[in-house]
Structures are given as C-alpha cells and as structure tokens.
Design an enzyme around this catalytic site. Structure first.
Site, PDB file in Angstrom:
ATOM      1  NE  ARG A 105       2.604   6.471   9.347  1.00 15.92           N
ATOM      2  CZ  ARG A 105       1.547   5.894   8.769  1.00 15.92           C
ATOM      3  NH1 ARG A 105       1.685   4.761   8.131  1.00 15.92           N
ATOM      4  NH2 ARG A 105       0.366   6.452   8.866  1.00 15.92           N
ATOM      5  CG  HIS A 122      -0.236   0.105   2.534  1.00 15.31           C
ATOM      6  ND1 HIS A 122       0.434  -0.963   3.090  1.00 15.31           N
ATOM      7  CD2 HIS A 122      -0.116   1.135   3.417  1.00 15.31           C
ATOM      8  CE1 HIS A 122       0.943  -0.602   4.258  1.00 15.31           C
ATOM      9  NE2 HIS A 122       0.631   0.665   4.473  1.00 15.31           N
ATOM     10  CG  ASP A 147       1.412   5.094   4.710  1.00 17.45           C
ATOM     11  OD1 ASP A 147       0.842   3.997   4.840  1.00 17.45           O
ATOM     12  OD2 ASP A 147       2.516   5.364   5.213  1.00 17.45           O
ATOM     13  CG  HIS A 158       4.899   0.978   3.307  1.00 16.82           C
ATOM     14  ND1 HIS A 158       4.350   2.091   2.720  1.00 16.82           N
ATOM     15  CD2 HIS A 158       4.313   0.869   4.527  1.00 16.82           C
ATOM     16  CE1 HIS A 158       3.477   2.634   3.544  1.00 16.82           C
ATOM     17  NE2 HIS A 158       3.419   1.914   4.648  1.00 16.82           N
TER      18      HIS A 158
END
Length: 310
Positions: A301, A136, A138, A286
């Site tokens: 993150r 995917h 983000d 990723h």
C-alpha cells in the site's frame, strides 16, 4: 438512487434517544448532486459494483496514465469513493509514481515497510494473522489524515481475504434528523493508543505520542472537494466524543461507530494477484476480512497525505 427514508424511533439506547433499529428503506445517494459528475468519462470505462460506493475501472494501465486520464480517475474517485482495477502488475516504483500524482506520500510509522519507506507491506497468513478486521479510516489519529490509499495485491489466498468499504456519507445521510443536529458541531479525540498502543510499551507510546499527540477532529467532516458531509469517527482510533458527560459520550460514540456496519452502505471486493484498489480515505472506512489463516495474503500500500479535517 434515492428512496424515501423510514426511521424507527424505538426502541432507544437507554434514555438518551439514540435509535437502535432502522426499519424500511434507506436514502442512498451516490453524490450530493454536484455538477462535477455531470459529464461522461472518455478515457476509461466504469462498471459500478455498489449502489453508492465502488466501481471497477476498465481500459486503463495504471503504470502509464497521462494527465487527462488521472483527472478522470480522480473524478471517478470522488463519485464512487473506491475504484477497483484488475490486471495491474505494478512495480514498487510504478506504484509510488502513481500515488504521487495525487500528492505527497505518507510513511506509516506503525506498519512494516517494503524495500522503500513509502510502501507499507502487509504480509499476513502462515504465522502472522491478519488484524485489520475492524472498520477504520487510515491514520485518523494524525493532524492531516490520509487522503488516498492505493493497495495492490501481490499474492492472495485461494479462498477468503476480501476487503469491504463503507460509504460514510450515506451513513451520515441516514441518521435521524435529531441525531444529525446533535452531532454536527461536536468533535472527537483520535489517538493511535487505543489500537496500536495495545502492543507497545509505555516508553514506546510516549515516544510516538511526541510525534502523533491526541487530536480532535469533527465528528461530522466536510469533504474538501465536494462539500459533502460525512461521519468521521472510527473504532480503532476515535477515543471519545469531546465535551459530553462520559456515559453519554460513550453511548453516542458506540451508536455512531455502528453505522459503518450497515450493509446498504458497503461494497465488497474479491482480490486477485495484480488487483488494485484506490479509495478516498476521507469519506470511507474499510475492513480487511481475516478469514484465510493459515493461507497467505501479501499486499502493498502507498498512501497520499491529506489535509486537516474541517
């Protein structure tokens, strides 16, 4: 590194002409030959770990970089797409300050946050199983999807829990000419409903759709800084290719989604406590490997707001 490409035209998927197999070498260009990458790095050392994607950065303290170092980090990010830096035990404040050097912070409406909203805390293992094990990009369901993600490891399992990234420019480069011509002007609809919506009530979906309505982005996106073309569809957020008959659109989307799974376009990273990964979310996908349950993996993150794809 450039090789002559060999594409297998058969067998096909149905009768729509989407190649299923690819024999031989692939064309693996790290960059498109931009002059941006013709100068040496003076404030950091790069150690490539992938052919087109992924490099370890050495000789920097991410908690205390200056403007000149940030410029070189950004150039390295455009060249290698994902950077890995070890032994960086950042505080939350230092993590946010680092990300703000690239722009405004994007608060994720779906992830749990740490002590501050700008930090998404991803704690998996024990009773919570990791669920990011799908290729995917983000927040592609947003009008202005994420530009940069910076992920740091707080604690990691003794074995497992690695992350992979895929170079979607390499994926685009290696599509057959006829497929590239066919998709260059297409758009696709992106939505969170396809993935996050599976765990939400109808009322919660309706409320969130008022914030993040379905949106169309180009199937082939152009990088705003390098001009590089790359494939911009991903499994959890791309719902359908627009303006094609449904069966044809589904076949084409399935074929394009498969491209992130090609090992030649990928790099894989083994985490240690204090490791940091920085990636250009526009041109990569990723996949967080969920192979460590019931061991525990805790990551934090911070994500930088991007711009509207074109």
């Amino acid at each position: 590194m450039t090789h002559e490409s060999t594409f297998a035209r058969v067998p096909m998927v149905g009768d729509r002409g989407f190649p299923r197999l690819h024999f031989g070498t692939r064309e693996l260009r790290r960059t498109a030959g931009e002059q941006l990458f013709g100068q040496p790095y003076e404030r950091l050392t790069l150690r490539p770990v992938g052919v087109t994607i992924g490099a370890v950065v050495e000789g920097v303290d991410l908690a205390a970089i200056d403007d000149e170092t940030q410029v070189e980090l950004h150039r390295a990010l455009l060249e290698w797409k994902v950077l890995f830096v070890r032994d960086q035990h950042l505080t939350g404040a230092e993590h946010i300050r680092l990300a703000k050097r690239w722009g405004g912070i994007e608060a994720n409406d779906f992830f749990p946050n740490g002590e501050v909203r700008e930090i998404s805390r991803l704690a998996k293992g024990d009773t919570a199983v990791g669920m990011e094990n799908v290729w995917h990009s983000d927040t592609s369901f947003r009008r202005d999807p994420s530009m940069l993600s910076i992920l740091r490891a707080i604690s990691v399992p003794e074995i497992g829990g690695e992350t992979m990234w895929a170079d979607m420019a390499a994926a685009y480069d290696n599509l057959p000419d006829g497929v590239r011509e066919r998709i260059d002007d297409l758009t696709a609809t992106h939505t969170f409903v396809k993935s996050w919506g599976l765990t939400m009530t109808d009322e919660a979906i309706a409320e969130m759709e008022s914030i993040h309505p379905r949106i169309s982005h180009p199937v082939v996106r152009t990088h705003p800084e390098t001009g590089r073309k790359f494939l911009y569809v991903n499994e959890p957020f791309t719902e359908a290719i627009d303006d094609l008959p449904r069966e044809e659109a589904d076949d084409l989307l399935d074929y394009l989604l498969f491209q992130a799974r090609v090992p030649e376009y990928q790099v894989r990273f083994r985490w240690e406590p204090g490791s940091v990964a920085m990636w250009d979310n526009r041109i990569t996908q990723h996949y967080a490997i969920s192979d460590y349950f019931p061991q525990r993996r805790v990551m934090e993150r911070v994500t930088v707001v991007g711009d509207q794809p074109f």
